[in-house]
Design an enzyme around this catalytic site. Structure first.
Site, PDB file in Angstrom:
ATOM      1  CE  LYS A   1      35.884  33.679  42.504  1.00  0.00           C
ATOM      2  NZ  LYS A   1      36.384  33.361  41.144  1.00  0.00           N
TER       3      LYS A   1
ATOM      4  CG  ASP B   1      35.363  36.765  40.399  1.00  0.00           C
ATOM      5  OD1 ASP B   1      35.696  35.849  39.622  1.00  0.00           O
ATOM      6  OD2 ASP B   1      34.176  37.069  40.612  1.00  0.00           O
TER       7      ASP B   1
HETATM    8  P1  NDP Z   1      34.346  42.900  35.971  1.00  0.00           P
HETATM    9  O1  NDP Z   1      33.878  43.449  37.243  1.00  0.00           O
HETATM   10  O2  NDP Z   1      35.620  43.393  35.375  1.00  0.00           O
HETATM   11  O3  NDP Z   1      33.220  43.081  34.839  1.00  0.00           O
HETATM   12  C1  NDP Z   1      31.952  42.536  34.981  1.00  0.00           C
HETATM   13  C2  NDP Z   1      31.085  43.011  33.822  1.00  0.00           C
HETATM   14  O4  NDP Z   1      29.837  42.334  33.870  1.00  0.00           O
HETATM   15  C3  NDP Z   1      30.782  44.489  33.884  1.00  0.00           C
HETATM   16  O5  NDP Z   1      30.622  44.989  32.593  1.00  0.00           O
HETATM   17  C4  NDP Z   1      29.469  44.519  34.648  1.00  0.00           C
HETATM   18  O6  NDP Z   1      28.675  45.659  34.391  1.00  0.00           O
HETATM   19  C5  NDP Z   1      28.793  43.276  34.102  1.00  0.00           C
HETATM   20  N1  NDP Z   1      27.865  42.722  35.099  1.00  0.00           N
HETATM   21  C6  NDP Z   1      28.158  42.401  36.375  1.00  0.00           C
HETATM   22  N2  NDP Z   1      27.074  41.941  37.029  1.00  0.00           N
HETATM   23  C7  NDP Z   1      26.083  41.965  36.121  1.00  0.00           C
HETATM   24  C8  NDP Z   1      24.733  41.622  36.185  1.00  0.00           C
HETATM   25  N3  NDP Z   1      24.198  41.152  37.328  1.00  0.00           N
HETATM   26  N4  NDP Z   1      23.980  41.760  35.054  1.00  0.00           N
HETATM   27  C9  NDP Z   1      24.534  42.236  33.930  1.00  0.00           C
HETATM   28  N5  NDP Z   1      25.826  42.590  33.805  1.00  0.00           N
HETATM   29  C10 NDP Z   1      26.586  42.454  34.891  1.00  0.00           C
HETATM   30  O7  NDP Z   1      34.406  41.326  36.176  1.00  0.00           O
HETATM   31  P2  NDP Z   1      35.222  40.228  35.349  1.00  0.00           P
HETATM   32  O8  NDP Z   1      35.240  40.559  33.919  1.00  0.00           O
HETATM   33  O9  NDP Z   1      36.499  39.978  36.057  1.00  0.00           O
HETATM   34  O10 NDP Z   1      34.307  38.926  35.617  1.00  0.00           O
HETATM   35  C11 NDP Z   1      33.202  38.612  34.795  1.00  0.00           C
HETATM   36  C12 NDP Z   1      32.843  37.162  34.984  1.00  0.00           C
HETATM   37  O11 NDP Z   1      33.964  36.327  34.642  1.00  0.00           O
HETATM   38  C13 NDP Z   1      32.464  36.733  36.414  1.00  0.00           C
HETATM   39  O12 NDP Z   1      31.532  35.668  36.324  1.00  0.00           O
HETATM   40  C14 NDP Z   1      33.786  36.196  36.973  1.00  0.00           C
HETATM   41  O13 NDP Z   1      33.566  35.304  38.040  1.00  0.00           O
HETATM   42  C15 NDP Z   1      34.308  35.482  35.754  1.00  0.00           C
HETATM   43  N6  NDP Z   1      35.747  35.237  35.685  1.00  0.00           N
HETATM   44  C16 NDP Z   1      36.660  36.229  35.903  1.00  0.00           C
HETATM   45  C17 NDP Z   1      38.005  35.962  35.788  1.00  0.00           C
HETATM   46  C18 NDP Z   1      39.038  37.030  35.918  1.00  0.00           C
HETATM   47  O14 NDP Z   1      40.224  36.716  35.761  1.00  0.00           O
HETATM   48  N7  NDP Z   1      38.682  38.282  36.198  1.00  0.00           N
HETATM   49  C19 NDP Z   1      38.499  34.600  35.499  1.00  0.00           C
HETATM   50  C20 NDP Z   1      37.454  33.646  35.203  1.00  0.00           C
HETATM   51  C21 NDP Z   1      36.147  33.970  35.328  1.00  0.00           C
HETATM   52  P3  NDP Z   1      28.950  47.044  35.166  1.00  0.00           P
HETATM   53  O15 NDP Z   1      30.157  47.637  34.517  1.00  0.00           O
HETATM   54  O16 NDP Z   1      27.693  47.838  34.953  1.00  0.00           O
HETATM   55  O17 NDP Z   1      29.204  46.686  36.606  1.00  0.00           O
HETATM   56  O1  2IT Z   2      37.064  32.713  38.375  1.00  0.00           O
HETATM   57  C1  2IT Z   2      38.303  32.751  38.239  1.00  0.00           C
HETATM   58  O2  2IT Z   2      38.940  31.813  37.754  1.00  0.00           O
HETATM   59  C2  2IT Z   2      39.009  33.965  38.654  1.00  0.00           C
HETATM   60  N1  2IT Z   2      38.373  34.926  39.098  1.00  0.00           N
HETATM   61  C3  2IT Z   2      40.503  34.041  38.573  1.00  0.00           C
HETATM   62  C4  2IT Z   2      41.115  33.480  39.830  1.00  0.00           C
HETATM   63  C5  2IT Z   2      42.606  33.624  39.956  1.00  0.00           C
HETATM   64  O3  2IT Z   2      43.107  33.157  40.989  1.00  0.00           O
HETATM   65  O4  2IT Z   2      43.267  34.175  39.074  1.00  0.00           O
END
Ligand code: NDP
Ligand code: 2IT
Length: 448
Positions: free
Chosen positions: A129, A169
């Site tokens: 990461k 992420d």
């Molecule tokens: P994004 O940046 O696309 O979206 C994050 C969302 O969560 C936004 O709506 C944001 O609000 C909100 N948010 C972020 N921080 C906070 C907080 N402290 N309190 C409340 N709301 C919050 O991120 P992702 O959707 O990619 O990731 C979301 C989660 O999923 C993370 O934990 C990430 O590690 C996990 N994840 C992501 C993957 C991926 O492929 N992208 C894969 C697996 C897990 P705002 O718009 O106001 O910033």
């Molecule tokens: O938390 C996760 O699994 C991710 N942000 C996706 C990582 C990736 O390599 O696609």
């Protein structure tokens, strides 16, 4: 068993002593170690080879300066990280988080989770990461590009298509991956699949954008099927409104559920008719705005300040898809009181340990993120395969593979839970299934 538990407690104590003050990292390690005793009892060779002591220590952790010039000509300095946690089963693989909260603890917690998640996908990917405390919010396109280029100016020497393959992420989407990819290509004079989450017209995979959210719903489908039910007619609450949340909401809706609430950092929206996802995409992805704007178009919907209130909304299924520790004990009690039957994590470690206890005790179905959100990285693995083959698969082909992977992860987690006498405990099942795979590879490779 007592002796094994004491052994695990001694490893945990070392982790705390060696990584002082790193609360979320400790939390992630504790969650895994607290479930491993039965696996170590069944495999004393893991203790003899000190697999647990080795697996909690990152193979490598890089920390670097990221200087860039803002639009006012002022020099800014951020801190970059890449944690190359474990490469026993494949090149390091995991996303890059851009958020002011990023520090060594956050990156290590995410890297540690990634080891087991990636093993669960059954694809050859190790765990890693990265990220930076850079805040993309409110930055101009030029500032984002200059930051990403500076970040890659150092990162490029540590990564490679057979070494370490970063992705998106929180805070890192296609735009940021594009700038990082361009800079890597310029520095190395090589076009390789060194990053995933690339644009479709530049080596990306169809369905990668949707994969984490869709995969989460495929996993939930299996959980529901174990109770003889489906998404049809269920009320769903999805926290967040980013990549994971939006596509989880989209798939849940396609499968017949009604998503009534979503949130961002500012607050949450409640729309009894079902959330208008096209509008959420427009606000969050195109305008990069705030969810509060939703009620300007849907005057019968409600917006309330602060994201936590979202857990007071009555629902059958809750999908926390925003960030770590966003669902605490009080929130869990609200969900339980309101008759929620299932909680599945789209985010990494969104539920606090005491909330997980309460959820399990109340008999709700519960899925840990390292199993239920693995669809994103799994599809990144499929992007790597397509890059190596110099081929592109159709959306349906990738989606079908993703579906199969999520069904298999559910099977692995639930069968392992049963095998170790804890039927339905997907935390224990996922941890032991992922751990065993990595542990066997580490044993086979000797002490290295
Ligand atoms: P994004 O940046 O696309 O979206 C994050 C969302 O969560 C936004 O709506 C944001 O609000 C909100 N948010 C972020 N921080 C906070 C907080 N402290 N309190 C409340 N709301 C919050 O991120 P992702 O959707 O990619 O990731 C979301 C989660 O999923 C993370 O934990 C990430 O590690 C996990 N994840 C992501 C993957 C991926 O492929 N992208 C894969 C697996 C897990 P705002 O718009 O106001 O910033
Ligand atoms: O938390 C996760 O699994 C991710 N942000 C996706 C990582 C990736 O390599 O696609």
């Amino acid at each position: 068993m007592t002796q094994t538990k004491e052994y695990l407690a001694s490893v945990m104590a070392e982790v705390e002593q060696r990584n002082p003050g790193e609360a979320v990292f400790h939390q992630a390690v504790q969650e895994v170690l607290s479930t491993l005793a039965p696996a170590l009892e069944a495999h004393p060779e893991y203790i003899d080879a000190e697999i647990v002591r080795r697996i909690v220590e990152p193979e490598r952790m890089v920390m670097f300066r990221v200087p860039w010039v803002d639009d006012n000509g002022k020099v800014q300095v951020n801190r970059g990280f890449r944690c190359q946690y474990n490469s026993a089963i494949g090149p390091y693989k995991g996303g890059i988080r851009l958020d002011p909260s990023v520090n060594a603890s956050v990156i290590k917690f995410l890297g540690f989770e990634q080891i087991f998640k990636n093993a669960l996908t059954s694809l050859p990917m190790g765990g890693g990461k990265g990220g930076s405390d850079f805040n993309p919010k409110g930055k101009s396109e030029g500032e984002i590009m200059r930051f990403c280029q500076s970040f890659m100016n150092e990162l490029f020497r540590h990564i490679g298509p057979d070494t370490d393959v970063p992705a998106g992420d929180k805070g890192t989407g296609s735009r940021e991956i594009g700038y990082m990819f361009g800079q890597y290509k310029k520095l190395t004079n090589e076009w390789t699949g060194v990053l995933t989450g690339k644009a479709i017209f530049s080596g990306g995979s169809l369905a990668r954008t949707q994969a984490t959210g869709y995969g989460l719903c495929y996993f939930v489908n299996e959980m529901l099927a174990s109770k003889g039910t489906t998404f049809e007619g269920k009320t769903v609450v999805v926290s967040g409104s980013g990549n994971v949340a939006v596509y989880a909401a989209e798939k849940a809706t396609t499968l017949g559920a009604k998503v009534v609430a979503m949130c961002d950092r500012g607050g949450f929206i409640y729309d009894a008719k079902g959330i208008d996802l096209d509008l959420v995409k427009e606000i969050k992805f195109v305008k990069r705005g705030n969810l509060s704007e939703y009620v300007e178009a849907h005057t019968d919907a409600k917006y309330a300040e602060g994201p936590h209130g979202i857990w007071t909304v009555k629902c059958d299924i809750a999908l926390p898809c925003a960030t770590e520790n966003e669902l605490n004990l009080e929130d869990a009690k609200e969900l339980i009181k309101n008759g929620c039957m299932l909680i599945a994590e789209g985010a990494n470690m969104p539920t606090t340990p005491d909330a997980i206890e309460a959820i399990k005790e109340a008999g709700l179905l519960y899925a840990p993120g390292k199993a239920s959100n693995a669809g994103g990285v799994a599809t990144s693995g499929l992007e790597m395969s397509q890059n190596s083959l110099r081929l592109s698969w159709s959306f349906d082909e990738v989606d079908e593979k993703l579906h199969g992977i999520m069904v298999n992860i559910y099977k692995a987690a639930s069968e392992t839970a049963e095998q170790y006498g804890k039927p339905g405990d997907l935390v224990l099942g996922a941890n032991i299934a992922g751990f065993t795979k990595v542990a066997n590879a580490m044993l086979w490779q000797g002490v290295c």
